[in-house]
Write a protein that holds these residues in place. Structure first.
Motif: not given
Length: 900
Positions: A392-405, A452-457
């Motif tokens: 079983v796998k959970l895929d959580y995206s609280p925002s466009d710049h954050s990802k949890w598995f 990914q931080y807001k300045n995308t750097k």
């Protein structure tokens, strides 16, 4: 004499086909239109789509894609008028009409900029069979399928640059597909075999091939992923619909009880996808491949793919007709559900039950210092295996710049095997019965976080991976003959029963923190900090159960092991990625601090070492269709727990092993060079790979051989081992044929100690092959191939083998509703003593299905030549073997399938 006739027949057939191709090329019924596609400034428009639409009914589309110089080539039928449309993103379409029997041979298109904003452009795929983007190929299925295909595999085989082998492995332009998806969701863990052999062909709309794939979108620029993903886009009417098929088959010619039951059911909707695959047969057909099983077995984060698998489940995979009996039951369930727009859950469950019986006869020649020993061996085996996996796998995206598995997997397997071995040596016969039982349970889980931080750097990744395994194998050897004299402490008895019990517990915990810094478009800096921690507790006991009821414990003779093993690897690494024009480089330097500790009955040993391990990745992209890639790495590999056992261990009826508690690490260089070039304009595909591996510190077994009895112990030396491997394939379309050449070469040089004599051994292999196949939808799909391979071994003695394989396949649709397929392969073997053997394998399939009708009937003849054996030659450091494996007989099966 018979072999000579076969070779002469093949040579005559090959020459006849070559003459036929030359004749066809010079008397072709098609005309070739070439030219270029450029903008108003005469800059080439690479990957522009050139589509020729016939103005007559029942005529097929012709298409081409402009190469990096803007060149295109169309093969048109002479008596057909065409409307040729050229399109390119951001430019106005150009149109050219050609009359039937036109003499036009060359035309250059100049496209004008459309002046539209990107968001206002609508791409019409109706007449675009292939769309090429930077890292993505999009195939329009309708442009390649004729409507008679049953499964996805048959559609893929008709797409240019796509190949599917018999194990279900898919390659696109020479690169293997590592992630299979349906509507952007992983399909049964991403394996390809279950997809290509079960997804119905009529459900497919488009096939997307995505290079440098990353499941986390914002990591694509920095991850340097080498994965190739294939995403299946379904037709609109299949996106919220139950579809699939069920099939049942039974033997009709004999009364051997052969049967086949198979079902593949799919439900897809915008939020929920469910797939079920079930199979039961006794014809040697397996439902999923070894690569798929490794994916299912994995359950670990992709950041730790280098972790060694502790359990061997190879018996559950690949088709197995090289047996005298085979029964297989398989069930698999895959699901995905979007709980909301941020959280999705997916998983799969696998169940497999197998029974197989095999019979092998072999003639073995043992190579020793003083004399050769010959053994005739007959082996009968029965194997029962059970496997269950739940993931079983959970895929959580609280925002466009954050990802949890989060992923969790439970795996349980049981393997019961029995073998009867009859060994005849110097006129003396020995019979050994071996019973093996192994129960294995594993729990694996990992957590990934990407930000990914807001300045995308700046982007960070944090991963924790944990795995626990409990394995309890038991082995029993039964014989009426005293064996391994002087190596095991046997008591004299009328019948010998030896029992070995193992208990193995493995636990690993891995952690990694990675920081990506995009300094600018030409410079990236990556920082890595991680730790890999692993423990093993290994207990082994051997004893003889004497006929009078007493027990002879081998522990008194130096057997019996109890090992606590700990290996920790802490590392810090820095990678610098920079780009100079078309040249991308990524040098890296890692510092590893290794800690190895073993505690055994006699003593405790500790090893602490710190190493710098450099690496370098480099890629030069000449253009989008031509690139050269180089990789280098210096690595260290520490011995596993079994290699460090300080006391003796019984491995088989003729082998005793003793580890070496003082072993340290191996150290080796690895490098690879890969070249690829594709040209739709020239109908050319060229791929070449060279791999190099050199160990400068090596662990290799020191062997003492007495007759057929072996005593092995590992030693570590500074003797180098060098391994070269090269592979290349060239494919060229010549009018309506495709000609393919392939070659491979391997050279392995190492130093082996046998009976206290040290020699340099060389194992070399070479292979070349040629294949001619049709490359047009209007003709039946046919191919003729020839492969020749050579193998040489030199050490204490020399030996060599040659192998010739002639193959033929034919696939034709006729009378609207009938399909006939056949494949044939003949193999010629020859060994060092000029002994020659031959075996043939042939299969044929005749099916009937009316268009748009759910019922399908198929009559199949597997192994229709009733070839009962397969003969193979092999060699090792001290053994030359010629083996005969008995196979399933001819199977004539009538099957009926119903498509939902």
């Amino acid at each position: 004499m018979k072999l000579l006739k076969n070779h002469l027949l093949f040579n005559a057939t090959t020459k006849l086909m070559c003459y036929f191709i030359l004749f066809f090329c010079s008397h072709s019924f098609c005309q070739t239109l070439t030219g270029t596609v450029k903008d108003s400034l005469q800059n080439p428009l690479a990957n522009a789509n050139v589509i020729a639409k016939p103005l007559l009914e029942n005529k097929g589309l012709k298409f081409a894609i402009a190469d990096h110089l803007g060149r295109y080539k169309l093969e048109l039928e002479k008596e057909v008028p065409y409307e040729i449309k050229v399109s390119y993103l951001g430019y106005k379409e150009a149109l050219l009409k050609i009359d039937a029997n036109s003499d036009l041979k060359e035309h250059h298109f100049v496209l004008q900029e459309s002046g539209q904003q990107l968001k206002e452009i609508v791409i019409d795929y109706e007449y675009k069979p292939i769309v090429v983007k930077k890292d993505t190929l999009i195939y329009n299925v309708a442009s390649f399928a004729n409507g008679n295909e049953r499964k996805m595999k048959e559609v893929l085989e008709k797409m240019p640059g796509v190949e599917v082998d018999k194990d279900g492995t898919v390659t696109v332009q020479g690169k293997k597909v590592t992630q299979m998806m349906v509507e952007g969701k992983s399909f049964f863990g991403g394996g390809s075999k279950l997809a290509v052999e079960n997804i119905p062909a009529d459900a497919l709309d488009k096939i997307e091939v995505i290079d440098h794939f990353n499941k986390v979108g914002f990591l694509k620029e920095v991850s340097d992923s080498d994965e190739l993903a294939m995403n299946v886009k379904l037709k609109e009417e299949k996106k919220k619909f139950v579809f699939g098929d069920v099939e049942a088959g039974a033997e009709v010619a004999n009364d051997n009880g052969f049967h086949l039951l198979h079902t593949a059911l799919f439900y897809y909707s915008p939020k929920t996808n469910v797939s079920f695959i079930g199979d039961a047969n006794n014809i040697g057909k397996r439902t999923f491949s070894f690569q798929d099983l490794m994916r299912f077995q994995g359950g670990v984060s992709s950041f730790f793919n280098d972790r060694k698998q502790l359990t061997n489940l190879y018996a559950f995979t690949t088709d197995n007709t090289d047996v005298i009996e085979n029964k297989s039951q398989f069930g698999a369930l895959n699901f995905q559900h979007d709980l909301n727009f941020k959280l999705a859950v997916e998983g799969f469950a696998i169940f497999s039950k197998l029974f197989s019986a095999s019979l092998t006869e072999s003639n073995n020649e043992y190579l020793q210092n003083s004399a050769f020993t010959f053994e005739n061996r007959t082996t009968q085996k029965e194997n029962k295996t059970l496997l269950g996996i739940a993931n079983v796998k959970l895929d959580y995206s609280p925002s466009d710049h954050s990802k949890w598995f989060y992923n969790a997997q439970l795996q349980s397997s049981a393997n019961d095997a029995a073998s009867m071995l009859n060994s005849i040596r110097d006129g003396q016969q020995s019979v050994f019965e071996t019973l093996n039982e192994a129960d294995n349970n594993q729990i694996k889980q990992f957590v990934e976080w990407h930000k990914q931080y807001k300045n995308t750097k700046h982007t960070t990744t944090f991963v924790v991976n944990q795995s626990y395994e409990n394995n309890t194998p038991t082995n029993i050897w039964l014989t009426d003959t005293e064996f391994l004299a002087g190596l095991i402490p046997l008591e004299n008895d009328s019948f010998y029963e030896i029992q070995q019990v193992k208990k193995v517990k493995n636990n690993t915990i891995d952690a990694l923190f990675k920081h990506y810094w995009i300094v600018n478009n030409y410079n990236h800096l990556y920082t890595n900090v991680g730790n890999n921690f692993g423990t093993t507790h290994l207990q082994i006991s051997e004893k003889q159960l004497v006929s009078d009821g007493t027990v002879n414990d081998f522990a008194n003779g130096g057997f019996g092991n109890d090992l606590e093993y700990v290996l920790n690897d802490f590392y810090v690494g820095l990678e610098y990625k920079f780009k100079i024009g078309k040249w991308i480089n990524k040098p890296g330097i890692y510092t590893h601090k290794y800690h190895l500790q073993t505690h055994q009955i006699a003593a405790t040993y500790t090893v602490n070492k710190t190493y710098l391990e450099p690496q370098w990745d480099s890629e030069y992209e000449f253009n989008q269709s031509e690139a050269l890639t180089f990789k280098y790495q210096l690595s260290n590999d520490f011995p596993d727990a079994t290699q460090l056992l300080e006391r003796y261990t019984l491995q088989s009826y003729n082998t005793v092993f003793r580890g070496n508690a003082l072993l340290s690490n191996e150290r080796f260089h690895t490098a690879s060079l890969r070249y690829k070039k594709t040209s739709m304009y020239r109908g050319l595909m060229l791929f070449a790979n060279i791999n190099f591996n050199k160990k400068i510190r090596t662990i290799r077994n020191k062997v003492e051989l007495d007759g057929i009895n072996q005593f092995n112990t590992p030693i570590i030396t500074d003797n180098p081992e060098t391994n070269w491997r090269a592979y290349g394939t060239l494919s060229k379309k010549i009018h309506r044929f495709r000609l393919q050449f392939n070659s491979s070469l391997s050279w392995f040089s190492y130093i082996q100690t046998l009976n206290n004599q040290t020699t340099t051994n060389n194992r070399n292999n070479q292979a070349v092959g040629v294949k001619i196949s049709t490359a047009t939808k209007k003709w039946p799909s046919a191919s003729v191939g020839y492969n020749k391979s050579f193998s040489q071994f030199s050490g204490l003695t020399s030996s060599q083998f040659t192998n010739d394989v002639f193959s033929f396949s034919w696939d034709i649709d006729f009378l609207r509703s009938f399909t006939f397929k056949t494949d044939y392969e003949v193999t010629f073997n020859e060994n060092s003593q000029n002994q020659k053997t031959t075996y043939r394998i042939g299969n044929a399939y005749l099916s009937y299905q009316k268009k748009d009708h759910p019922l399908r009937f198929e009559l199949s003849a597997r192994n229709y030549l009733n070839n009962g054996t397969i003969i193979n030659n092999s060699f090792s450091d001290f053994l030359i073997s010629n083996s005969t494996t008995f196979t399933l007989p001819r199977i004539i099966l009538l099957s009926i399938s119903y498509k939902l």
